[in-house]
Design a protein around this motif. Structure first.
Motif, short mmCIF file in Angstrom:
data_model
loop_
_atom_site.label_atom_id
_atom_site.label_comp_id
_atom_site.label_asym_id
_atom_site.label_seq_id
_atom_site.Cartn_x
_atom_site.Cartn_y
_atom_site.Cartn_z
N VAL A 92 51.73 16.16 -23.55
CA VAL A 92 50.30 16.48 -23.46
C VAL A 92 49.89 16.63 -21.99
CG1 VAL A 92 47.97 15.61 -23.89
CG2 VAL A 92 49.73 15.39 -25.64
N CYS A 93 50.35 15.72 -21.17
CA CYS A 93 50.01 15.77 -19.74
C CYS A 93 50.51 17.06 -19.12
CB CYS A 93 50.62 14.56 -19.03
SG CYS A 93 50.20 14.47 -17.29
N ARG A 94 51.77 17.42 -19.40
CA ARG A 94 52.33 18.67 -18.86
C ARG A 94 51.58 19.89 -19.39
NH1 ARG A 94 57.20 16.27 -20.02
NH2 ARG A 94 57.44 17.57 -21.86
N THR A 95 51.24 19.88 -20.66
CA THR A 95 50.53 21.00 -21.27
C THR A 95 49.16 21.20 -20.61
OG1 THR A 95 51.65 20.59 -23.36
CG2 THR A 95 49.66 21.93 -23.44
N ILE A 96 48.44 20.12 -20.39
CA ILE A 96 47.13 20.21 -19.75
C ILE A 96 47.26 20.70 -18.31
CG2 ILE A 96 45.19 18.82 -18.89
CD1 ILE A 96 45.39 17.22 -21.52
N LYS A 97 48.21 20.16 -17.57
CA LYS A 97 48.40 20.58 -16.18
C LYS A 97 48.78 22.05 -16.10
CE LYS A 97 47.42 16.86 -14.07
NZ LYS A 97 46.13 16.78 -13.43
N ARG A 98 49.66 22.52 -16.99
CA ARG A 98 50.04 23.93 -16.99
C ARG A 98 48.85 24.82 -17.34
NH1 ARG A 98 55.86 23.10 -19.97
NH2 ARG A 98 56.94 22.38 -18.10
N GLY A 99 48.04 24.38 -18.29
CA GLY A 99 46.84 25.14 -18.64
C GLY A 99 45.87 25.21 -17.49
N GLU A 100 45.69 24.09 -16.79
CA GLU A 100 44.79 24.08 -15.63
C GLU A 100 45.30 25.03 -14.54
OE1 GLU A 100 43.16 19.49 -15.88
OE2 GLU A 100 44.92 19.93 -14.65
N GLU A 127 42.22 34.75 -22.76
CA GLU A 127 43.29 35.69 -22.47
C GLU A 127 44.56 35.08 -21.89
OE1 GLU A 127 43.11 38.96 -23.18
OE2 GLU A 127 41.12 38.64 -24.03
N ASP A 128 44.45 34.07 -21.05
CA ASP A 128 45.59 33.65 -20.25
C ASP A 128 46.17 32.28 -20.59
OD1 ASP A 128 45.65 35.97 -18.74
OD2 ASP A 128 44.07 35.23 -17.43
N VAL A 129 45.55 31.54 -21.46
CA VAL A 129 46.04 30.21 -21.81
C VAL A 129 46.64 30.28 -23.21
CG1 VAL A 129 45.31 27.82 -22.17
CG2 VAL A 129 44.31 29.14 -20.33
N THR A 130 47.77 29.60 -23.39
CA THR A 130 48.40 29.60 -24.71
C THR A 130 47.54 28.80 -25.69
OG1 THR A 130 49.67 27.59 -24.33
CG2 THR A 130 50.68 29.67 -23.62
N PRO A 131 47.71 29.03 -26.99
CA PRO A 131 46.92 28.27 -27.97
C PRO A 131 47.10 26.75 -27.85
CG PRO A 131 47.92 30.15 -29.03
CD PRO A 131 48.48 30.09 -27.63
N LYS A 132 48.31 26.28 -27.58
CA LYS A 132 48.54 24.83 -27.42
C LYS A 132 47.82 24.30 -26.19
CE LYS A 132 52.84 24.33 -29.90
NZ LYS A 132 54.19 23.81 -29.89
N GLN A 133 47.88 25.05 -25.11
CA GLN A 133 47.17 24.63 -23.90
C GLN A 133 45.67 24.62 -24.13
OE1 GLN A 133 48.65 27.50 -21.12
NE2 GLN A 133 50.45 26.28 -20.58
N ARG A 134 45.17 25.64 -24.81
CA ARG A 134 43.74 25.72 -25.10
C ARG A 134 43.30 24.52 -25.94
NH1 ARG A 134 43.68 30.21 -27.93
NH2 ARG A 134 43.97 31.44 -26.06
N GLN A 135 44.09 24.18 -26.95
CA GLN A 135 43.75 23.05 -27.81
C GLN A 135 43.77 21.73 -27.03
OE1 GLN A 135 46.49 22.32 -31.03
NE2 GLN A 135 44.94 21.24 -32.23
N ALA A 136 44.79 21.53 -26.21
CA ALA A 136 44.88 20.30 -25.42
C ALA A 136 43.74 20.22 -24.41
CB ALA A 136 46.23 20.23 -24.71
N VAL A 195 52.76 14.78 -30.65
CA VAL A 195 53.75 14.99 -29.59
C VAL A 195 53.70 13.81 -28.62
CG1 VAL A 195 53.68 17.50 -29.73
CG2 VAL A 195 52.13 16.32 -28.19
N ASP A 196 54.64 13.77 -27.69
CA ASP A 196 54.70 12.70 -26.71
C ASP A 196 53.55 12.83 -25.70
OD1 ASP A 196 56.59 11.62 -24.00
OD2 ASP A 196 56.28 10.41 -25.80
N LYS A 197 53.16 11.70 -25.15
CA LYS A 197 52.06 11.68 -24.18
C LYS A 197 52.39 12.50 -22.94
CE LYS A 197 49.90 8.31 -21.27
NZ LYS A 197 49.74 6.91 -20.96
#
Length: 107
Positions: A78-86, A44-53, A73-75
């Motif tokens: 990916v780091c920002r995407t994972i941190k935002r998802g967390e 419900e709360d994580v974007t598809p890109k965040q979920r995939q990462a 994408v740039d490394k």
């Protein structure tokens, strides 16, 4: 009587681990609830890109470089995407998931 307060070594650590398991309460209900909340938050709360990462990082054990090559994408992205998802998961688990799940049970 020997002083066992400062005993060191693997045997002492194993003894302490066994003692902690015996003295702790059964928390399987809390762990089950946490798992349900986490699955719900991932849907419900994580974007598809965040979920995939997050999936590539935690479930498949890939590192940031491998994920960046896989996604094209740039490394640092990916780091920002994972941190935002967390952070989203953490916020949801802390504040919103319990209310959401209680609403689901009443339906």
């Amino acid at each position: 009587m020997p002083n066992t307060r400062y005993k060191k070594g693997a045997k002492y650590a194993a003894d302490m681990a066994a003692y902690c398991r015996q003295m702790s309460e059964d928390n399987s209900a809390e762990i089950g609830r946490l798992k349900r909340n986490l699955i719900c938050a991932l849907r419900e709360d994580v974007t598809p890109k965040q979920r995939q990462a997050l999936f590539l990082y935690y479930a498949q054990g890939k590192n940031m470089r491998e994920i960046s090559e896989h996604l094209g994408v740039d490394k640092s992205t990916v780091c920002r995407t994972i941190k935002r998802g967390e952070r989203r998961l953490q916020r949801c688990l802390r504040y919103g998931a319990e209310r959401y799940l209680l609403g689901m049970e009443q339906k």
